[in-house]
Motif scaffolding. Structure first.
Motif, PDB file in Angstrom:
ATOM      1  N   PRO A  58     -10.962  25.213 -40.303  1.00 28.81           N
ATOM      2  CA  PRO A  58     -12.010  24.181 -40.124  1.00 28.81           C
ATOM      3  C   PRO A  58     -11.384  22.857 -39.686  1.00 28.81           C
ATOM      4  O   PRO A  58     -11.369  21.872 -40.418  1.00 28.81           O
ATOM      5  CB  PRO A  58     -12.636  24.077 -41.516  1.00 28.81           C
ATOM      6  CG  PRO A  58     -11.545  24.486 -42.452  1.00 28.81           C
ATOM      7  CD  PRO A  58     -10.628  25.436 -41.715  1.00 28.81           C
ATOM      8  N   LEU A  59     -10.869  22.831 -38.474  1.00 26.53           N
ATOM      9  CA  LEU A  59     -10.075  21.699 -37.988  1.00 26.53           C
ATOM     10  C   LEU A  59     -10.873  20.396 -37.978  1.00 26.53           C
ATOM     11  O   LEU A  59     -10.375  19.334 -38.357  1.00 26.53           O
ATOM     12  CB  LEU A  59      -9.521  22.015 -36.590  1.00 26.53           C
ATOM     13  CG  LEU A  59      -8.475  21.048 -36.052  1.00 26.53           C
ATOM     14  CD1 LEU A  59      -7.288  20.924 -36.994  1.00 26.53           C
ATOM     15  CD2 LEU A  59      -7.993  21.498 -34.667  1.00 26.53           C
ATOM     16  N   THR A  89     -19.553  24.185 -35.196  1.00 25.22           N
ATOM     17  CA  THR A  89     -19.074  24.220 -36.577  1.00 25.22           C
ATOM     18  C   THR A  89     -17.716  23.525 -36.706  1.00 25.22           C
ATOM     19  O   THR A  89     -17.302  23.151 -37.794  1.00 25.22           O
ATOM     20  CB  THR A  89     -18.902  25.676 -37.058  1.00 25.22           C
ATOM     21  OG1 THR A  89     -17.963  26.332 -36.188  1.00 25.22           O
ATOM     22  CG2 THR A  89     -20.213  26.418 -37.028  1.00 25.22           C
ATOM     23  N   GLY A  90     -17.009  23.386 -35.573  1.00 21.00           N
ATOM     24  CA  GLY A  90     -15.688  22.757 -35.622  1.00 21.00           C
ATOM     25  C   GLY A  90     -14.615  23.669 -36.173  1.00 21.00           C
ATOM     26  O   GLY A  90     -13.575  23.212 -36.642  1.00 21.00           O
ATOM     27  N   ILE A  91     -14.894  24.971 -36.117  1.00 25.49           N
ATOM     28  CA  ILE A  91     -13.905  25.931 -36.624  1.00 25.49           C
ATOM     29  C   ILE A  91     -13.104  26.525 -35.474  1.00 25.49           C
ATOM     30  O   ILE A  91     -13.668  26.974 -34.472  1.00 25.49           O
ATOM     31  CB  ILE A  91     -14.589  27.044 -37.449  1.00 25.49           C
ATOM     32  CG1 ILE A  91     -15.111  26.449 -38.757  1.00 25.49           C
ATOM     33  CG2 ILE A  91     -13.624  28.194 -37.740  1.00 25.49           C
ATOM     34  CD1 ILE A  91     -15.909  27.391 -39.606  1.00 25.49           C
ATOM     35  N   LEU A  92     -11.795  26.478 -35.611  1.00 28.70           N
ATOM     36  CA  LEU A  92     -10.901  27.093 -34.636  1.00 28.70           C
ATOM     37  C   LEU A  92     -10.656  28.527 -35.101  1.00 28.70           C
ATOM     38  O   LEU A  92     -10.031  28.760 -36.131  1.00 28.70           O
ATOM     39  CB  LEU A  92      -9.590  26.305 -34.567  1.00 28.70           C
ATOM     40  CG  LEU A  92      -8.530  26.772 -33.574  1.00 28.70           C
ATOM     41  CD1 LEU A  92      -9.022  26.615 -32.142  1.00 28.70           C
ATOM     42  CD2 LEU A  92      -7.238  25.994 -33.760  1.00 28.70           C
ATOM     43  N   PHE A  93     -11.209  29.486 -34.344  1.00 29.37           N
ATOM     44  CA  PHE A  93     -11.123  30.894 -34.773  1.00 29.37           C
ATOM     45  C   PHE A  93      -9.698  31.416 -34.705  1.00 29.37           C
ATOM     46  O   PHE A  93      -9.149  31.950 -35.645  1.00 29.37           O
ATOM     47  CB  PHE A  93     -12.011  31.784 -33.891  1.00 29.37           C
ATOM     48  CG  PHE A  93     -13.458  31.412 -33.918  1.00 29.37           C
ATOM     49  CD1 PHE A  93     -14.141  31.320 -35.127  1.00 29.37           C
ATOM     50  CD2 PHE A  93     -14.148  31.165 -32.751  1.00 29.37           C
ATOM     51  CE1 PHE A  93     -15.487  30.980 -35.165  1.00 29.37           C
ATOM     52  CE2 PHE A  93     -15.495  30.826 -32.768  1.00 29.37           C
ATOM     53  CZ  PHE A  93     -16.167  30.726 -33.971  1.00 29.37           C
ATOM     54  N   THR A  94      -9.123  31.270 -33.524  1.00 24.82           N
ATOM     55  CA  THR A  94      -7.793  31.840 -33.307  1.00 24.82           C
ATOM     56  C   THR A  94      -7.179  31.190 -32.080  1.00 24.82           C
ATOM     57  O   THR A  94      -7.897  30.730 -31.192  1.00 24.82           O
ATOM     58  CB  THR A  94      -7.884  33.374 -33.110  1.00 24.82           C
ATOM     59  OG1 THR A  94      -6.611  33.864 -32.688  1.00 24.82           O
ATOM     60  CG2 THR A  94      -8.882  33.738 -32.021  1.00 24.82           C
ATOM     61  N   SER A  95      -5.863  31.115 -32.049  1.00 26.55           N
ATOM     62  CA  SER A  95      -5.194  30.520 -30.906  1.00 26.55           C
ATOM     63  C   SER A  95      -3.836  31.164 -30.698  1.00 26.55           C
ATOM     64  O   SER A  95      -2.987  31.124 -31.574  1.00 26.55           O
ATOM     65  CB  SER A  95      -5.022  29.019 -31.123  1.00 26.55           C
ATOM     66  OG  SER A  95      -4.315  28.470 -30.052  1.00 26.55           O
TER      67      SER A  95
END
Ligand SMILES: [Zn+2]
Length: 332
Positions: free
Chosen positions: A100-101, A84-90
């Protein structure tokens, strides 16, 4: 010379402290490269702006436009879904949640973009262009402030059910150990990373331990890092040597776990802390040997990253190539 533009990809290595961007060809040769600081504390918009500025510089350097690229690959820290190209958490990018990077970069640059975890990107970089070329089963261990990992099985990054596999830094080594950034206790990275080394040094100094480590940091507690501790150790500081041995011990425990579970052909060690070299790695490998199954241990080769600081950015580029070539449908 005569480089066909449709063979060029852009790699972006987004880290908690720095952003690397590069234009590379299918052989992993870099035509240009740009490095800048990540304004992590200024929030998501500032970081995205910095990424785009860096991309602009690196495209200019290579004398091309975004339109000339085949695709863009982004390696980012933390948990993300490559499909999906989604960065959940970092943990390294405070305040980022479900970003949605992929879509953001795609919209700004008008080019197909793919997102991958930074350590998975580094693993892919070493697989395509570095220490693990032609090695089909290996694990990349990135030793830095934390510990990142990428697991390659049968020549593919193992992504797991939701794309977050390979978080070797968060395997629990000590059930009642120090609190990790992830909220768990005693994770590998809280015991065996660069940050762990610096933290233990500071703790021991505060407790009044006899050591010259602080002198090597110009008397500034904040400046104590792995490099400072290594220097002190090389000059005979006993505590510095003890602290490095302790980190090496935990490193070996984690490596033994990985060897027993995956029976890899190779373990590629990269990241800033790995620059410490034999003083850290030799005792770690010995500890792993004491703990791992003999058959599995004797099959594994230990290698240092060949791409060094470029493993992530080249891996992100390789990932973009791989995805664009399979129509972008499948994970790695
Ligand atoms: Zn953790």
């Amino acid at each position: 010379m005569g480089e066909k533009h449709d063979n060029l990809v852009l790699g972006i290595d987004l880290g908690g402290t720095k952003i690397l961007t590069a234009v590379a060809n299918t052989q992993g040769k870099m035509l240009s490269r740009d490095r800048s600081v990540t304004p992590a504390r200024e929030g998501q918009q500032a970081v995205v702006k910095s990424i785009l500025e860096s991309v602009g510089r690196t495209l200019d350097q290579a004398h091309i436009d975004a339109a000339d690229l085949a695709a863009i690959g982004v390696g980012a820290p933390g948990l993300s879904n490559p499909d999906t190209g989604i960065l959940f958490t970092s943990p390294n990018l405070p305040g980022w949640k479900d970003v949605p990077l992929k879509e953001i970069i795609e919209r700004k640059l008008g080019k197909k973009t793919f997102l991958i975890n930074d350590a998975n990107a580094a693993a892919l970089g070493e697989f395509c262009f570095g220490a693990a070329r032609s090695v089909h089963n290996f694990i990349y261990v990135g030793l830095g402030t934390g510990i990142g990992g990428g697991i390659v099985i049968d020549g593919k990054i193992y992504a797991g059910a939701t794309g977050t596999a390979g978080e070797v830094g968060h395997m629990v080594i000590h059930d009642d150990g120090p609190l990790c950034n992830c909220g768990n206790k005693g994770c590998w990275e809280i015991l065996a990373s660069g940050a762990a080394l610096a933290r233990e040094a500071k703790r021991r100094i505060k407790e009044g331990a006899k050591t010259s480590i602080l002198d090597y940091a110009s008397g500034n507690m904040e400046r104590i890092d792995a490099e400072v501790i290594q220097k002190a150790s090389q000059d005979g500081d006993k505590l510095a040597g003890e602290l490095i041995s302790r980190i090496a011990y935990y490193l070996g425990v984690g490596l033994a776990n990985l060897i027993n579970i995956f029976n890899p052909e190779m373990i590629v060690v990269g990241g800033g802390l790995s620059n410490m070299g034999d003083i850290l790695l030799e005792p770690a490998y010995e500890e792993a040997e004491r703990r791992a199954f003999r058959q599995a241990y004797s099959a594994v080769r230990f290698a240092c990253s060949e791409l060094g600081r470029n493993s992530g950015v080249l891996g992100a580029a390789a990932y973009a190539l791989e995805r664009i070539n399979d129509g972008g449908r499948r994970l790695s």
